[in-house]
Design a protein around this motif. Structure first.
Motif, PDB file in Angstrom:
ATOM      1  N   TYR A  59       0.859  -1.177   0.000  1.00 61.74           N
ATOM      2  CA  TYR A  59       0.000   0.000   0.000  1.00 61.74           C
ATOM      3  C   TYR A  59       0.896   1.227   0.000  1.00 61.74           C
ATOM      4  CZ  TYR A  59      -3.379   3.440   1.734  1.00 61.74           C
ATOM      5  OH  TYR A  59      -4.165   4.555   1.884  1.00 61.74           O
ATOM      6  N   LEU A  60       0.784   2.027  -1.050  1.00 62.85           N
ATOM      7  CA  LEU A  60       1.587   3.237  -1.165  1.00 62.85           C
ATOM      8  C   LEU A  60       0.702   4.456  -0.977  1.00 62.85           C
ATOM      9  CD1 LEU A  60       3.146   0.971  -2.815  1.00 62.85           C
ATOM     10  CD2 LEU A  60       4.211   2.855  -4.057  1.00 62.85           C
ATOM     11  N   GLN A  61       1.229   5.430  -0.260  1.00 56.58           N
ATOM     12  CA  GLN A  61       0.420   6.616   0.015  1.00 56.58           C
ATOM     13  C   GLN A  61       1.310   7.854   0.150  1.00 56.58           C
ATOM     14  OE1 GLN A  61      -1.769   7.432   3.918  1.00 56.58           O
ATOM     15  NE2 GLN A  61      -3.417   6.649   2.638  1.00 56.58           N
ATOM     16  N   ASP A  62       0.840   8.959  -0.420  1.00 50.70           N
ATOM     17  CA  ASP A  62       1.559  10.225  -0.306  1.00 50.70           C
ATOM     18  C   ASP A  62       1.404  10.788   1.096  1.00 50.70           C
ATOM     19  OD1 ASP A  62       2.460  10.368  -2.984  1.00 50.70           O
ATOM     20  OD2 ASP A  62       0.491  11.068  -3.639  1.00 50.70           O
ATOM     21  N   ARG A  63       2.507  11.208   1.693  1.00 47.65           N
ATOM     22  CA  ARG A  63       2.503  11.872   2.991  1.00 47.65           C
ATOM     23  C   ARG A  63       3.397  13.109   2.895  1.00 47.65           C
ATOM     24  NH1 ARG A  63       0.863   8.147   7.271  1.00 47.65           N
ATOM     25  NH2 ARG A  63      -0.550   6.696   6.236  1.00 47.65           N
ATOM     26  N   LEU A  64       3.455  13.859   3.968  1.00 49.92           N
ATOM     27  CA  LEU A  64       4.347  15.009   4.028  1.00 49.92           C
ATOM     28  C   LEU A  64       5.520  14.702   4.944  1.00 49.92           C
ATOM     29  CD1 LEU A  64       1.930  18.102   4.220  1.00 49.92           C
ATOM     30  CD2 LEU A  64       3.023  17.077   2.211  1.00 49.92           C
ATOM     31  N   LYS A  75       3.601   0.363   2.911  1.00 53.19           N
ATOM     32  CA  LYS A  75       3.264  -0.595   3.952  1.00 53.19           C
ATOM     33  C   LYS A  75       2.718  -1.855   3.299  1.00 53.19           C
ATOM     34  CE  LYS A  75       1.559   2.708   7.458  1.00 53.19           C
ATOM     35  NZ  LYS A  75       0.429   2.926   8.400  1.00 53.19           N
ATOM     36  N   PHE A  76       2.638  -2.920   4.075  1.00 53.11           N
ATOM     37  CA  PHE A  76       1.854  -4.065   3.630  1.00 53.11           C
ATOM     38  C   PHE A  76       0.379  -3.666   3.707  1.00 53.11           C
ATOM     39  CE2 PHE A  76       5.577  -6.748   4.989  1.00 53.11           C
ATOM     40  CZ  PHE A  76       5.860  -7.231   3.722  1.00 53.11           C
ATOM     41  N   ARG A  77      -0.381  -3.990   2.690  1.00 55.38           N
ATOM     42  CA  ARG A  77      -1.796  -3.589   2.664  1.00 55.38           C
ATOM     43  C   ARG A  77      -2.567  -4.352   3.735  1.00 55.38           C
ATOM     44  NH1 ARG A  77      -6.180  -5.752   0.336  1.00 55.38           N
ATOM     45  NH2 ARG A  77      -4.893  -7.240  -0.852  1.00 55.38           N
TER      46      ARG A  77
END
Length: 209
Positions: A59-64, A75-77
């Motif tokens: 699981y890929l997600q944009d953060r700051l 992360k692992f989904r």
């Protein structure tokens, strides 16, 4: 919101160059060692996710990141695919109905966080620091927690004071207080203490989120 909260303005935090150097060296060595040591367990987790849940393994997600720099965490989904088809939501932690059974196990044991060792090795994150958040949450929290973005003055971490003192159970206005405390007191020895405390929290099945 019914209430407004104000975070202390931290101004220009001391650079603490020697601390930052030691912290980065530790992050590189520890994350590299972790990726090698945990390669097989991570492969087992990846295969299990593929077998028990339809969708991607990671699981890929944009953060700051530090100073508001966009970073990508991995992360692992742990949730079903299309978990945010009804819109972006703040996770309810263990009670979140979007988490599938094996994903709940991964969250409880913090194993879902293991791929973030790569983020640490790259330098986007550190082992210890405020947890990275999405830009939309920064925008939302700033409307009633004035100064929430102060936490962007240091590099985000895999774990931190907020994570070992409540995690998912803390409201954003409570988490920020721990983040500010850490930023003011940060030191290499404090980081080590937080890391050891994280292990005790995880193995105690409390889960530092």
């Amino acid at each position: 919101k019914d209430s407004e909260y104000y975070v202390e303005n931290l101004g220009n935090l001391p650079p603490k160059n020697w601390y930052r150097f030691c912290k980065r060296v530790f992050d590189i060595l520890a994350s590299l060692f972790g990726l090698i040591l945990l390669a097989v367990p991570m492969l087992v987790i990846a295969i299990t996710i593929k077998c028990v849940s339809k969708g991607t393994i990671l699981y890929l997600q944009d953060r700051l990141g530090i100073n508001g720099k966009p970073i990508m965490i991995v992360k692992f989904r742990t949730m079903i695919m299309d978990a945010e088809k009804k819109g972006i939501q703040w996770s309810n932690g263990k009670s979140d109905s979007r988490i599938y059974p094996f994903g709940r196990f991964l969250r409880n044991t913090r194993l879902d966080e293991l791929p973030q060792l790569w983020c640490i090795l790259k330098g986007d994150m550190s082992f210890v620091g405020p947890r990275p958040e999405r830009e939309c949450f920064y925008n939302e929290f700033e409307t009633y927690i004035h100064g929430f973005s102060e936490r962007l003055k240091v590099k985000p971490g895999l774990t931190g004071l907020a994570q070992i003192n409540g995690g998912y159970h803390l409201k954003p206005e409570e988490k920020i207080l721990y983040d500010v405390e850490y930023m003011k007191k940060r030191s290499f020895w404090l980081d080590i203490k937080i890391i050891f405390k994280t292990f005790s929290v995880v193995f105690g099945q409390k889960g530092a989120k």
